[in-house]
Design a protein around this motif. Structure first.
Motif, PDB file in Angstrom:
ATOM      1  N   LEU A 132      13.157   3.775 -21.267  1.00 33.97           N
ATOM      2  CA  LEU A 132      11.761   3.386 -20.978  1.00 33.97           C
ATOM      3  C   LEU A 132      11.552   3.035 -19.500  1.00 33.97           C
ATOM      4  N   LEU A 133      12.629   2.929 -18.775  1.00 32.56           N
ATOM      5  CA  LEU A 133      12.492   2.600 -17.353  1.00 32.56           C
ATOM      6  C   LEU A 133      12.069   3.844 -16.578  1.00 32.56           C
ATOM      7  N   PRO A 134      11.190   3.682 -15.607  1.00 31.60           N
ATOM      8  CA  PRO A 134      10.725   4.857 -14.841  1.00 31.60           C
ATOM      9  C   PRO A 134      11.727   5.221 -13.750  1.00 31.60           C
ATOM     10  N   THR A 135      12.956   5.460 -14.181  1.00 33.98           N
ATOM     11  CA  THR A 135      14.035   5.664 -13.212  1.00 33.98           C
ATOM     12  C   THR A 135      13.749   6.832 -12.271  1.00 33.98           C
ATOM     13  N   LYS A 136      13.290   7.933 -12.842  1.00 34.05           N
ATOM     14  CA  LYS A 136      13.044   9.121 -12.016  1.00 34.05           C
ATOM     15  C   LYS A 136      11.934   8.851 -10.993  1.00 34.05           C
ATOM     16  N   GLN A 137      10.868   8.178 -11.457  1.00 29.75           N
ATOM     17  CA  GLN A 137       9.792   7.849 -10.522  1.00 29.75           C
ATOM     18  C   GLN A 137      10.289   6.955  -9.384  1.00 29.75           C
ATOM     19  N   LEU A 142      11.987   6.218  -3.729  1.00 30.13           N
ATOM     20  CA  LEU A 142      13.007   5.910  -2.714  1.00 30.13           C
ATOM     21  C   LEU A 142      13.000   6.975  -1.627  1.00 30.13           C
ATOM     22  N   LYS A 143      12.709   8.201  -2.033  1.00 27.98           N
ATOM     23  CA  LYS A 143      12.710   9.295  -1.064  1.00 27.98           C
ATOM     24  C   LYS A 143      11.531   9.179  -0.105  1.00 27.98           C
ATOM     25  N   LYS A 144      10.473   8.531  -0.587  1.00 26.02           N
ATOM     26  CA  LYS A 144       9.254   8.479   0.233  1.00 26.02           C
ATOM     27  C   LYS A 144       9.166   7.235   1.103  1.00 26.02           C
ATOM     28  N   ILE A 145       9.979   6.247   0.780  1.00 22.46           N
ATOM     29  CA  ILE A 145       9.860   4.983   1.497  1.00 22.46           C
ATOM     30  C   ILE A 145      10.308   5.144   2.937  1.00 22.46           C
ATOM     31  N   SER A 146       9.440   4.713   3.882  1.00 22.04           N
ATOM     32  CA  SER A 146       9.928   4.689   5.251  1.00 22.04           C
ATOM     33  C   SER A 146      10.098   3.236   5.647  1.00 22.04           C
ATOM     34  N   LEU A 147      11.287   2.926   6.114  1.00 15.94           N
ATOM     35  CA  LEU A 147      11.647   1.537   6.357  1.00 15.94           C
ATOM     36  C   LEU A 147      11.242   1.107   7.754  1.00 15.94           C
ATOM     37  N   ASP A 148      10.791  -0.138   7.838  1.00 17.38           N
ATOM     38  CA  ASP A 148      10.519  -0.738   9.126  1.00 17.38           C
ATOM     39  C   ASP A 148      11.691  -1.683   9.414  1.00 17.38           C
ATOM     40  N   SER A 149      12.352  -1.451  10.542  1.00 18.69           N
ATOM     41  CA  SER A 149      13.549  -2.259  10.850  1.00 18.69           C
ATOM     42  C   SER A 149      13.264  -3.751  10.774  1.00 18.69           C
ATOM     43  N   LYS A 150      12.048  -4.131  11.138  1.00 17.72           N
ATOM     44  CA  LYS A 150      11.729  -5.564  11.114  1.00 17.72           C
ATOM     45  C   LYS A 150      11.694  -6.105   9.694  1.00 17.72           C
ATOM     46  N   GLU A 151      11.404  -5.235   8.744  1.00 18.43           N
ATOM     47  CA  GLU A 151      11.271  -5.689   7.363  1.00 18.43           C
ATOM     48  C   GLU A 151      12.620  -5.845   6.657  1.00 18.43           C
ATOM     49  N   ILE A 152      13.674  -5.306   7.243  1.00 18.52           N
ATOM     50  CA  ILE A 152      14.963  -5.419   6.559  1.00 18.52           C
ATOM     51  C   ILE A 152      15.886  -6.431   7.225  1.00 18.52           C
ATOM     52  N   GLY A 153      15.315  -7.260   8.093  1.00 20.94           N
ATOM     53  CA  GLY A 153      16.057  -8.401   8.627  1.00 20.94           C
ATOM     54  C   GLY A 153      15.879  -9.592   7.704  1.00 20.94           C
ATOM     55  N   TYR A 154      16.254 -10.773   8.169  1.00 25.16           N
ATOM     56  CA  TYR A 154      15.983 -11.967   7.360  1.00 25.16           C
ATOM     57  C   TYR A 154      14.477 -12.060   7.167  1.00 25.16           C
ATOM     58  N   SER A 155      14.094 -12.448   5.970  1.00 24.53           N
ATOM     59  CA  SER A 155      12.693 -12.427   5.562  1.00 24.53           C
ATOM     60  C   SER A 155      11.946 -13.660   6.054  1.00 24.53           C
ATOM     61  N   SER A 156      10.617 -13.574   6.078  1.00 19.03           N
ATOM     62  CA  SER A 156       9.826 -14.779   6.288  1.00 19.03           C
ATOM     63  C   SER A 156       9.966 -15.619   5.020  1.00 19.03           C
ATOM     64  N   ILE A 166      -0.642  -6.883  -1.246  1.00 23.08           N
ATOM     65  CA  ILE A 166      -0.852  -5.964  -2.372  1.00 23.08           C
ATOM     66  C   ILE A 166      -1.012  -6.730  -3.681  1.00 23.08           C
ATOM     67  N   LEU A 167      -0.234  -7.779  -3.844  1.00 26.58           N
ATOM     68  CA  LEU A 167      -0.323  -8.572  -5.072  1.00 26.58           C
ATOM     69  C   LEU A 167      -1.669  -9.280  -5.197  1.00 26.58           C
ATOM     70  N   HIS A 362       5.493  -0.366  -2.915  1.00 23.72           N
ATOM     71  CA  HIS A 362       5.177   1.061  -2.997  1.00 23.72           C
ATOM     72  C   HIS A 362       4.656   1.416  -4.388  1.00 23.72           C
ATOM     73  N   GLY A 363       5.318   0.922  -5.411  1.00 20.40           N
ATOM     74  CA  GLY A 363       4.923   1.234  -6.784  1.00 20.40           C
ATOM     75  C   GLY A 363       3.494   0.784  -7.085  1.00 20.40           C
ATOM     76  N   ILE A 364       3.181  -0.449  -6.727  1.00 29.32           N
ATOM     77  CA  ILE A 364       1.840  -0.957  -7.043  1.00 29.32           C
ATOM     78  C   ILE A 364       0.779  -0.270  -6.203  1.00 29.32           C
ATOM     79  N   SER A 365       1.035  -0.176  -4.886  1.00 33.77           N
ATOM     80  CA  SER A 365      -0.030   0.337  -4.024  1.00 33.77           C
ATOM     81  C   SER A 365      -0.274   1.831  -4.238  1.00 33.77           C
ATOM     82  N   SER A 366       0.738   2.551  -4.686  1.00 35.52           N
ATOM     83  CA  SER A 366       0.536   3.989  -4.907  1.00 35.52           C
ATOM     84  C   SER A 366      -0.156   4.278  -6.246  1.00 35.52           C
ATOM     85  N   GLY A 367      -0.285   3.248  -7.080  1.00 31.14           N
ATOM     86  CA  GLY A 367      -0.897   3.476  -8.384  1.00 31.14           C
ATOM     87  C   GLY A 367       0.097   3.954  -9.440  1.00 31.14           C
ATOM     88  N   LEU A 368       1.333   4.263  -9.015  1.00 25.34           N
ATOM     89  CA  LEU A 368       2.331   4.754  -9.970  1.00 25.34           C
ATOM     90  C   LEU A 368       2.658   3.705 -11.016  1.00 25.34           C
TER      91      LEU A 368
END
Ligand SMILES: Cc1ncc(COP(=O)(O)O)c(C=O)c1O
Ligand SMILES: Cc1ncc(COP(=O)(O)O)c(C=O)c1O
Lengths: 473, 473
Positions: A132-137, A142-156, A166-167, A362-368
């Motif tokens: 039931l998990l949307p593993t394929k989606q 994952l293929k579409k995500i473009s990472l921002d280097s600033k976002e993968i450092g220590y978080s706010s 988005i929430l 990505h999941g929420i904002s894309s509507g998927l």
């Protein structure tokens, strides 16, 4: 475990097992007092006969490396190896027993353990079946995500700003108007409860809850020294709360949408009445709404949506809908609460996985995500009907239940108090794992929390048959 | 914050700000006693003049919504809105002050806060600059990862078996022989410390450490009621420990490779001596080895590699090398310890992000991680030389330091005790953020932990100039 005996070795299988266990003890991996895995588990891991394992263990016992404790298993002996070689080892067992945090209940530790085994039929598991998990989606995302280097450092401290924005938008649909700064991203709803326990309550505070309760199967509040008081929401609610609360700090923990384990769903009226009573008595509410999206019919507004006084701490999560492995949930609360919880979160784990946050955003904002939910609700409904059909055919004489309104669970009540630990253990021997009611209410021996979300149709059928058989014995 | 005043509205900017703040109070987001952001912060967020913000706040003060507390900021007043509308609101501030967990030091809260602002120069940050993160490589990996539906459900208590197997192999290079079942995956090294604090120590246990210490900047042990005792590792170590320990439970926390904040690196002899002393006295060791991969020369073996008595709890992480946003670290320890920590982890957050674990597993097993490390060490070395050059030219008369051997830090010692909170705050006003020594050793006013890993070359140059200027004043 990684090791397996080598069938082409000049040593016998038994000798190899003996040597391997000795080396575990020698290296300090299995220190004094360690309970070693059962013969059954070892035989399965090593892919050998249980009798071979037994012979190896007997040999080690005879040589003083291992010892049995009646009815509890086999342990690394005190006078073993270490004594022989005159080594001192820390007594970890003593450390563990005197430390602060409570261990999980034994039944739950067993559930955690047996859930890892492939051949087991999981009749109670509170999670979606892998199919039931949307593993394929997600893989596609994952293929579409473009990472921002600033976002993968220590978080706010509060987590990804993007996800929080988005929430805000996403939560509008359930009537919640909020701002990114009133949201904290957490590693699942459970962590939210943990942070609230240590960040907002003084020791000895009261946590009100209904019975049965999910909170009895984990213990964030209990481990921090809070007093759990279980009450029922009847027309005397206000009086009851007033009498019990006195001048103590308190909170009310509730799951108004698809309650775990009962599956009960509060009506709008019940929600409003409850909110008003708590507001009048100034008792803050924890609204645990992790099953919100899984109601088959459209859900009533969240209690948080009535909240104009900062009374409600609202908790959500994607564990029940998208993937528990993401470990992403959120808290919506007044600013001082969020700042406080964020501060403690920083001290605890420096924030949640940036990658998981990115995937959820990505999941929420894309509507998927919403698309997936529509399909998921249908699939769950089919599964619910399937199990209800089996119950109807085979359990009607010995048990009662209510038709599921959504989520994962059917709270199956047996007429007789048959659901005890012995039944739980007997079922394990038959490779069936249940969540017995006593995890959620200590003295309850009538219920099983059936989950139609995890096991396959065949497994559900077979597992329920085995259950029926054992109970009828 | 998401909201900005609308320049085309019929309301003035000031009116809009007043309305917006009122609505925050009204909705309960900013409950009674909430400290509102500073004028400077609001002006920056709203992208307006500070004087406009000031006028709005003055208006709200005059109307009784807000009140100033001398020298501490502006707060939502007690007799505000709520009183007017006869609403009762929970007093969250009181909840917070009486609860269990310690707040972060104010200086560290400020660091966490200002690190979020783009224009700030971060001279002390303990993380890699975005440009040093292998963002593109990770993005590429994401495209290659194929997900197993079983792996993205709730995790096994110890974390992904695949990742644990890969780590066993990876850790061999530092002399550590272990098994997947002796590894626990955690959400970063900090969480490992947290779990050890509540899972292995009784209240009032002693945690030995060296001074200065990273552990003074977070407080997993302090918040659980442990007693921190700082000692130096000299030739009297055994006697000192024996005297101080008495019959109490104890642990020794150490960072033998590229110590935070000093950058000091223990020789093999120091490691062996230390291990033997602790073993003799039966004092378990926490070996925090998160900087292991960042030594410019090849690192000496981990203390864990000498451990034949289950005495060492070994901690590693990819935060300092791959991406802190992954939140993945590990503990290597004897079986009973791992089982215990895993049990508490399940009760705390049900495991770490499966996606992060998958990314780390892919990175290490594909060899991309080691490739990246070779490049990273070179880049860090260049950055270290750059900063050392500046220090040589401009700071020689007022400070001393040691040439960096790896990692991120230079522990800069000023001859005079100039590094106080006033300096820290003055630097913030000039958009420069430092990590003052007093975070790591309360009474230290001589040191700054300089990090050459985060800021750009231009920023390092400019930031150090501003620092020099302020100190010379
Ligand atoms: C009511 C309730 N709250 C919280 C949780 C925990 O969810 P999460 O995986 O988001 O921590 C569960 C899951 O078992 C649940 O049933
Ligand atoms: C010595 C030391 N241990 C642990 C940590 C925390 O690392 P992680 O991000 O893996 O939790 C840090 C990072 O600041 C550190 O310097």
């Amino acid at each position: 475990m990684d090791w397996k005996p080598n069938r082409h070795s000049h040593l016998t299988i038994q000798e190899q097992i003996v040597d391997w266990i000795k080396s575990r003890i020698e290296q300090g991996d299995w220190s004094v007092g360690t309970k070693i895995p059962t013969q059954r588990q070892l035989a399965m891991e090593f892919n050998v006969n249980r009798s071979t394992v037994q012979l190896a263990i007997d040999e080690l016992k005879a040589d003083g490396f291992l010892e049995s404790k009646m009815g509890s298993g086999v342990y690394v002996a005190n006078n073993s190896w270490n004594a022989l070689l005159n080594r001192s080892q820390p007594n970890w067992q003593q450390h563990i027993e005197s430390s602060i945090h409570k261990p999980n209940y034994h039944t739950i530790q067993l559930i955690n353990e047996y859930e890892q085994m492939d051949q087991i039929i999981r009749l109670g598991t509170g999670e979606l079946s892998p199919e039931l998990l949307p593993t394929k989606q997600i893989e596609q995302s994952l293929k579409k995500i473009s990472l921002d280097s600033k976002e993968i450092g220590y978080s706010s401290p509060q987590g990804s700003g993007k996800l929080r924005r988005i929430l805000c938008n996403y939560l509008k649909k359930r009537g919640i108007q909020t701002n990114p700064e009133n949201i904290l991203i957490v590693s699942g709803a459970l962590q939210a409860l943990q942070l609230i326990a240590v960040g907002l309550l003084e020791e000895g505070s009261i946590v009100f809850q209904e019975l049965p309760s999910y909170l009895n199967s984990v213990h964030p509040f209990q481990s921090s020294g809070m007093q759990m008081i279980s009450i029922s929401r009847d027309k005397h609610l206000a009086d009851t709360l007033r009498t019990l609360k006195r001048n103590r700090q308190s909170l009310f923990y509730c799951v108004p949408t698809l309650h775990n384990p009962t599956g009960y769903n509060w009506s709008i009226e019940e929600r409003k009445y409850f909110y008003n009573v708590c507001k009048e008595l100034n008792i803050p509410i924890i609204e645990d709404d992790v099953y919100h999206e899984l109601l088959f019919e459209s859900p009533p507004p969240a209690i948080k949506s009535f909240d104009i006084s900062g009374q409600v701490l609202y908790i959500g999560s994607v564990s029940k809908t998208l993937s528990p492995g993401l470990r992403i949930g959120w808290v919506v609360a007044p600013t001082p609460v969020i700042r406080r919880l964020a501060d403690i979160k920083m001290q605890t784990d420096y924030g949640s996985s940036a990658f998981s946050q990115e995937i959820v955003a990505h999941g929420i904002s894309s509507g998927l995500y919403e698309k997936h939910l529509i399909k998921l609700r249908k699939q769950l409904k089919t599964r619910a009907s399937f199990v209800e059909e089996i119950l109807e055919q085979r359990f009607k004489k010995i048990a009662t239940w209510k038709k599921s309104e959504g989520g994962f669970y059917i709270w199956l009540r047996f007429h007789k108090p048959v659901v005890n630990k012995a039944l739980f253990l007997k079922l394990i021997k038959k490779n069936v794992l249940i969540n017995p009611g006593y995890i959620y209410e200590t003295r309850d021996l009538h219920h099983i929390r059936l989950s139609y979300a995890y096991a396959s149709f065949e497994e559900l059928n077979e597992g329920l048959n085995i259950l029926l058989e054992l109970i009828q014995q």
